[in-house]
Design a protein around this motif. Structure first.
Motif, PDB file in Angstrom:
ATOM      1  N   MET A  94     -12.651   2.818   9.497  1.00 21.89           N
ATOM      2  CA  MET A  94     -13.607   2.706   8.541  1.00 21.89           C
ATOM      3  C   MET A  94     -12.806   3.382   7.304  1.00 21.89           C
ATOM      4  O   MET A  94     -12.087   4.658   7.267  1.00 21.89           O
ATOM      5  N   PRO A  95     -12.904   2.429   6.070  1.00 17.89           N
ATOM      6  CA  PRO A  95     -12.138   2.819   4.861  1.00 17.89           C
ATOM      7  C   PRO A  95     -12.783   4.260   4.204  1.00 17.89           C
ATOM      8  O   PRO A  95     -13.979   4.401   4.503  1.00 17.89           O
ATOM      9  N   ASP A  96     -11.690   5.154   3.718  1.00 14.42           N
ATOM     10  CA  ASP A  96     -12.272   6.100   3.070  1.00 14.42           C
ATOM     11  C   ASP A  96     -12.804   6.120   1.738  1.00 14.42           C
ATOM     12  O   ASP A  96     -13.165   6.754   1.099  1.00 14.42           O
ATOM     13  N   TYR A  97     -12.353   4.852   1.134  1.00 16.71           N
ATOM     14  CA  TYR A  97     -12.982   4.313  -0.229  1.00 16.71           C
ATOM     15  C   TYR A  97     -12.258   5.147  -1.297  1.00 16.71           C
ATOM     16  O   TYR A  97     -12.585   5.182  -2.484  1.00 16.71           O
ATOM     17  N   LYS A  98     -11.152   5.757  -0.840  1.00 10.53           N
ATOM     18  CA  LYS A  98     -10.264   6.374  -2.052  1.00 10.53           C
ATOM     19  C   LYS A  98      -8.946   5.781  -2.139  1.00 10.53           C
ATOM     20  O   LYS A  98      -8.196   5.890  -3.146  1.00 10.53           O
ATOM     21  N   SER A  99      -8.778   4.457  -1.481  1.00  7.42           N
ATOM     22  CA  SER A  99      -7.620   3.727  -1.740  1.00  7.42           C
ATOM     23  C   SER A  99      -7.930   2.390  -1.947  1.00  7.42           C
ATOM     24  O   SER A  99      -8.917   1.950  -1.357  1.00  7.42           O
ATOM     25  N   ILE A 100      -6.986   1.444  -2.526  1.00  4.99           N
ATOM     26  CA  ILE A 100      -7.073  -0.047  -2.445  1.00  4.99           C
ATOM     27  C   ILE A 100      -6.797  -0.364  -1.096  1.00  4.99           C
ATOM     28  O   ILE A 100      -5.891   0.090  -0.380  1.00  4.99           O
ATOM     29  N   GLU A 101      -7.269  -1.540  -0.619  1.00  3.00           N
ATOM     30  CA  GLU A 101      -6.717  -2.233   0.534  1.00  3.00           C
ATOM     31  C   GLU A 101      -6.698  -3.673   0.304  1.00  3.00           C
ATOM     32  O   GLU A 101      -7.051  -4.230  -0.783  1.00  3.00           O
ATOM     33  N   CYS A 102      -5.932  -4.324   0.865  1.00  2.16           N
ATOM     34  CA  CYS A 102      -5.633  -5.632   0.883  1.00  2.16           C
ATOM     35  C   CYS A 102      -5.705  -6.564   2.104  1.00  2.16           C
ATOM     36  O   CYS A 102      -5.419  -6.012   3.131  1.00  2.16           O
ATOM     37  N   ALA A 103      -6.246  -7.626   2.177  1.00  4.79           N
ATOM     38  CA  ALA A 103      -6.612  -8.340   3.122  1.00  4.79           C
ATOM     39  C   ALA A 103      -5.221  -9.109   3.680  1.00  4.79           C
ATOM     40  O   ALA A 103      -5.150  -9.369   4.961  1.00  4.79           O
ATOM     41  N   VAL A 104      -4.478  -9.331   2.963  1.00  2.48           N
ATOM     42  CA  VAL A 104      -3.135  -9.873   3.383  1.00  2.48           C
ATOM     43  C   VAL A 104      -2.228  -8.827   3.836  1.00  2.48           C
ATOM     44  O   VAL A 104      -1.258  -8.901   4.724  1.00  2.48           O
ATOM     45  N   ASN A 105      -1.732  -7.840   3.056  1.00  3.54           N
ATOM     46  CA  ASN A 105      -0.753  -6.733   3.332  1.00  3.54           C
ATOM     47  C   ASN A 105      -1.639  -5.365   3.541  1.00  3.54           C
ATOM     48  O   ASN A 105      -2.144  -4.659   2.837  1.00  3.54           O
ATOM     49  N   PRO A 106      -1.455  -4.969   5.043  1.00  3.31           N
ATOM     50  CA  PRO A 106      -2.082  -3.848   5.556  1.00  3.31           C
ATOM     51  C   PRO A 106      -1.384  -2.430   4.938  1.00  3.31           C
ATOM     52  O   PRO A 106      -2.303  -1.367   4.927  1.00  3.31           O
TER      53      PRO A 106
END
Length: 178
Positions: A1-13
Motif C-alpha cells: 500500500m503506498p504511503d502517499y509521501k513519495s512519488i512512484e512510477c509505473a515503469v521504474n519501481p
C-alpha cells in the motif's frame, strides 16, 4: 500500500525511493528465466539484468505487453505504447534474450535449468459460476473486447473487480469504434 509521501512510477519501481532502495550488483550471477513479457515481466528482467544476472524472457504471445496491450487500445490510452518502447529498448540494451511464441510448461522450464524462475505471466480472468450464463458465447472478458477479439453489441454489462477505469476504458473504446 503506498504511503502517499513519495512519488512512484509505473515503469521504474525505484523512482521516489532513491537512496532507500538501490539495486546492488551481484557477486554471484544467476541464470534467471522470466515467464511473461508484460510490464511486470519486463521490469523484473531489466532489474535482474542490471543486477548482473543472465536473463531470458519467454512470452507466449508475439510481442511485448501482455494484457497491457489491451489497456493501450482506447485512443486516450495509446501513449501506453511508449512504455512498451522503453521496455523494448532496455531489453535490447541489456542484451536480454526474449523468446516469443514460447509457452512455458513444467518440462520446458525444468529443461532450461534456470537458477531462479520469475512467473510474470499475469492471471486468468475469473468467471463466477454462481452467475447464470457467465460461460455463454455472448460473454467475453474486457481485455478480449478491447483487443476486438469478440463482438460487443450496443448493450453491455461489465463485471469488474479491478477498478472503475476498466469500465471507462471499455465504454470509451466502444464509442470511438462506432
Amino acid at each position: 500500500m503506498p504511503d502517499y509521501k513519495s512519488i512512484e512510477c509505473a515503469v521504474n519501481p525505484l523512482t521516489g525511493h532513491e537512496g532507500l532502495r538501490e539495486l546492488q550488483r551481484t557477486e554471484t550471477p544467476k541464470r534467471i528465466l522470466v515467464i511473461g513479457a508484460g510490464p511486470g515481466g519486463c521490469t523484473a528482467a531489466i532489474s535482474a539484468a542490471q543486477a548482473g544476472h543472465k536473463v531470458e524472457v519467454w512470452e507466449k504471445g508475439t510481442q511485448l505487453g501482455g494484457d497491457f496491450l489491451a489497456a493501450c487500445m482506447p485512443t486516450f490510452k495509446r501513449d501506453g505504447g511508449n512504455i512498451l518502447n522503453y521496455y523494448r529498448t532496455q531489453l535490447n540494451k541489456l542484451q536480454i534474450n526474449v523468446k516469443y511464441c514460447k509457452e512455458a510448461t513444467e518440462e520446458s522450464i525444468l529443461a532450461y535449468g534456470a537458477d531462479k524462475v520469475i512467473w510474470a505471466a499475469g492471471g486468468i480472468p475469473v468467471r463466477p459460476a454462481s452467475i447464470e450464463g457467465i460461460m455463454g458465447k455472448n460473454v467475453c472478458v474486457a481485455t478480449d473486447a478491447l483487443r476486438e477479439l469478440c463482438l460487443v453489441g450496443d448493450t453491455i454489462v461489465l463485471l469488474a473487480a479491478v477498478w472503475w477505469a476498466a469500465k471507462q476504458q471499455l465504454i470509451m473504446h466502444i464509442k470511438v469504434k462506432k
